[in-house]
Design an enzyme around this catalytic site. Structure first.
Site, mmCIF file in Angstrom:
data_model
loop_
_atom_site.group_PDB
_atom_site.id
_atom_site.type_symbol
_atom_site.label_atom_id
_atom_site.label_comp_id
_atom_site.label_asym_id
_atom_site.label_seq_id
_atom_site.Cartn_x
_atom_site.Cartn_y
_atom_site.Cartn_z
ATOM 1 N N HIS A 22 1.007 -23.969 2.919
ATOM 2 C CA HIS A 22 0.382 -24.731 3.820
ATOM 3 C C HIS A 22 -1.162 -24.237 4.409
ATOM 4 C CE1 HIS A 22 0.950 -26.504 7.877
ATOM 5 N NE2 HIS A 22 0.163 -25.691 8.435
ATOM 6 N N GLU A 23 -1.339 -23.005 4.533
ATOM 7 C CA GLU A 23 -2.704 -22.357 4.771
ATOM 8 C C GLU A 23 -3.762 -22.804 3.870
ATOM 9 O OE1 GLU A 23 -3.015 -21.994 7.720
ATOM 10 O OE2 GLU A 23 -1.056 -21.758 8.369
ATOM 11 N N HIS A 26 -5.122 -26.325 4.146
ATOM 12 C CA HIS A 26 -6.320 -26.298 5.368
ATOM 13 C C HIS A 26 -7.489 -25.731 4.688
ATOM 14 C CE1 HIS A 26 -3.664 -27.757 8.579
ATOM 15 N NE2 HIS A 26 -3.017 -26.529 8.378
#
Length: 456
Positions: A22-23, A26
């Site tokens: 997920h990170e 980003h």
């Protein structure tokens, strides 16, 4: 104690993979958009490992593995030198900010596809969804059976194993009616032509996920091979051990009545708490009759029942019902994308039904349930762990897309308002939204944790 540490380790591995994915979404898009990333952290709290890369980003693994973050250069947070302002997140146009924020949930969906792709390449040991009875008075009673039938479709969606049946039924919770297609198990005809479709009236269909599955609640009787009444395991200090029963004994009679099936045997034992029963077994060609007094316990319904502490030999499924659900390198991509889409659709439906009341908030799960699920799936092997990882990854992506200001979805909501109005949402409005979102998220997390502890 071993189960606790196994579940904890599996939980940390699973959550670490999901958070990192997920990170990284980003992080990767932020870098592509020219934003300076100051810190990439997996976990919160005190750092247990850190390293500063050649790109100037500090990479951190922290003590509490319940989340993570990507800290980007931002003038709203700190003073930024003039020569670095062009690398600040807030200086990027609204579409770049949307891309950076949405990249996290998108990465979770991609991670789910990757996990399912690997799962389908390896192959999933599966059992065909075969039923041999339906419950009178249930929605499924309209299905006519004179022999075992295989479920081939639910609400027009093809199903190949019980997991797919279960997922399709969950998606129909709250529906007034839907179709189920079945065909005789041993038919050689094409399923599309051999299947017969029944419409089920499900207006009164309700079930408690903690006590039963949607399959049995619907009234479908799952075909199960007959259990071999040969004792495979005996609990230490149990009634069976005290009576002299041994592993390998074959049960012949109970209270002078011939053994018929395992369920009948269990019924006799459960209704005989602290009452002596007679068991005749065959041991190495000899018949022995032993007196056993089932010990009393209180079950989940608060009822006193008897147990003797034995487990039967696991039954063997018929060869024509077992198969490996696997695909080639190309077809696995299509299968993984299709499965991910199904999980996304069902997850959104379930969220909607939480608000309409069709699904109770008691079904919300928190980190304890996730840890137990991770441990159980890991115990069954890599294939099942990959499937679990995909499911949680999809749910993590969807939760982050919810329009709560503390989540990615809340930021996206503000940015789309900016796209429509042509100006950013006022800081005061954003601050109120963040407080409201934090309170609502805290409430949902509290409910999930309460449910976790209630299930222990």
């Amino acid at each position: 104690m071993f189960d606790f540490f196994w579940n904890l380790a599996s939980f940390i591995v699973a959550l670490g993979i999901l958070i990192a994915g997920h990170e990284y979404g980003h992080f990767w898009v932020a870098r592509k958009c020219g934003v300076k990333v100051e810190k990439f952290s997996i976990g919160f709290g005190k750092a247990i490992w850190r390293k500063t890369g050649k790109d100037g980003t500090e990479y951190v693994i922290a003590m509490i593995p319940l989340g993570g973050y990507v800290k980007m250069l931002d003038e709203r947070v700190e003073d930024v030198p003039e020569h670095l302002k062009h690398q600040a997140f807030n200086r990027k146009n609204v579409w770049q900010r949307i891309a950076i924020v949405s990249a996290g949930p998108i990465a979770n969906f991609i991670l789910a596809i990757i996990a399912l792709y690997a799962m389908y390449l390896i192959g999933v040991p599966s059992i065909k969804p075969v039923i041999d009875t339906t419950t009178v008075g249930s929605p499924a009673q309209v299905i006519q059976l004179d022999e075992p039938h295989q479920v081939t479709a639910v609400a027009g969606q093809k199903v190949r194993n019980w997991e797919e049946v279960n997922l399709a039924l969950v998606g129909q919770i709250g529906s007034d009616k839907f179709d189920i297609s079945v065909m005789p198990l041993n038919t050689l005809a094409d399923p599309e032509h051999a299947s017969k479709t029944y419409q089920l009236d499900t207006r009164n269909w309700r079930f408690d996920p903690e006590k039963e599955s949607p399959i049995t609640a619907l009234g479908l009787g799952i075909f199960r091979p007959a259990i071999d009444p040969v004792i495979a395991a005996i609990t230490a200090n149990s009634a069976a051990e005290l009576a002299g029963l041994k592993v390998g004994d074959k049960i012949l009679n109970i209270n002078q009545q011939p053994y018929k099936d395992w369920n009948g045997f269990v019924d006799v034992v459960q209704t005989s708490a602290n009452k002596q029963i007679s068991m005749t077994v065959e041991r190495q060609g000899e018949r022995l009759t032993l007196d056993v007094t089932p010990q009393a316990i209180v079950n989940g319904k608060g009822e006193e029942v008897g147990i003797v502490g034995i487990s039967p030999t696991a039954p063997q499924w018929p060869e024509n019902m077992r198969f490996d659900l696997e695909y080639g390198m190309i077809d696995s991509v299509t299968a993984a994308v299709d499965k991910t889409w199904q999980l996304v659709v069902v997850s959104f439906k379930m969220i909607g039904k939480l608000f309409t009341g069709d699904v109770s908030v008691k079904n919300l799960s928190g980190p304890i349930s996730i840890a137990q699920g991770a441990g159980t799936s890991a115990t069954y092997g890599l294939v099942h762990f990959l499937g679990f990882l995909a499911l949680i990854s999809v749910n993590l992506g969807i939760i982050n897309l919810m329009p709560l200001p503390v989540l990615d979805g809340g930021h996206l909501l503000y940015y789309f308002v900016e796209v429509i109005t042509g100006k950013p949402v006022p800081e005061k409005v954003q601050e109120i939204g963040f407080r409201f979102g934090a309170a609502l998220l805290l409430m949902l997390m509290s409910i999930a944790l309460f449910n976790d502890f209630a299930r222990l």
